[in-house]
Design a protein around this motif. Structure first.
Motif, short mmCIF file in Angstrom:
data_model
loop_
_atom_site.label_atom_id
_atom_site.label_comp_id
_atom_site.label_asym_id
_atom_site.label_seq_id
_atom_site.Cartn_x
_atom_site.Cartn_y
_atom_site.Cartn_z
N GLY A 41 0.78 -1.22 0.00
CA GLY A 41 0.00 0.00 0.00
C GLY A 41 0.81 1.27 0.00
N THR A 42 2.13 1.15 -0.17
CA THR A 42 2.98 2.35 -0.17
C THR A 42 3.77 2.41 -1.47
OG1 THR A 42 4.93 1.31 0.84
CG2 THR A 42 3.23 2.15 2.33
N ASP A 89 10.40 -1.15 9.14
CA ASP A 89 11.34 -1.54 8.09
C ASP A 89 10.82 -2.72 7.28
OD1 ASP A 89 13.98 -0.92 10.41
OD2 ASP A 89 13.40 0.37 8.72
N THR A 90 9.70 -3.29 7.71
CA THR A 90 9.12 -4.42 6.99
C THR A 90 8.71 -4.00 5.58
OG1 THR A 90 8.34 -5.51 9.00
CG2 THR A 90 7.20 -6.06 6.95
N ALA A 91 9.21 -4.72 4.59
CA ALA A 91 8.95 -4.38 3.19
C ALA A 91 9.63 -5.41 2.30
CB ALA A 91 9.47 -2.99 2.85
#
Length: 123
Positions: A41-42, A89-91
């Motif tokens: 969503g980013t 930082d999750t990504a």
């Protein structure tokens, strides 16, 4: 050009991971290699890059002081050492490469992307 990321995984808050970006099919010394990340969503965010022809690096404010980028010219590999990890930082982390010889100020050459590696930081 091929970029292959590795090193992602699940880690607890405050932990560390080291991501690797192995590059092939390019003159490694004349490329700028960057790390980007994208959470659901980013938009994709640039977090760090290293200009191999100049030996210079830069960081986004969100990771400055916690992450360190480095190049191993013998292995055509760029590393991202990530310390003091936070849940935000999750990504999915991607590396990208663009031709950038010395004294380049801007470039319109193609940008090559890896497939990404998932980093998950649990709280």
């Amino acid at each position: 050009v091929q970029l292959v990321e590795s090193g992602g995984g699940l880690v607890q808050t405050g932990g560390s991971l080291r991501l690797s970006c192995a590059a092939s099919g390019l003159n490694f010394n004349n490329y700028k290699i960057g790390w980007f990340r994208q959470a659901p969503g980013t938009e994709r965010e640039g977090i760090s890059n290293i200009t191999n022809s100049e030996g210079t690096a830069s960081y986004a404010d969100s990771v400055k002081g916690r992450f360190t980028i480095s190049s191993d010219y013998s292995k055509n590999t760029v590393y991202l050492q990530m310390n003091s990890l936070k849940p935000e930082d999750t990504a999915v982390y991607y590396c990208a490469a663009q031709y950038w010889p010395r004294r380049t100020l801007a470039s319109k050459t193609p940008v090559y992307w890896g497939q990404g590696t998932q980093v998950t930081v649990s709280s």
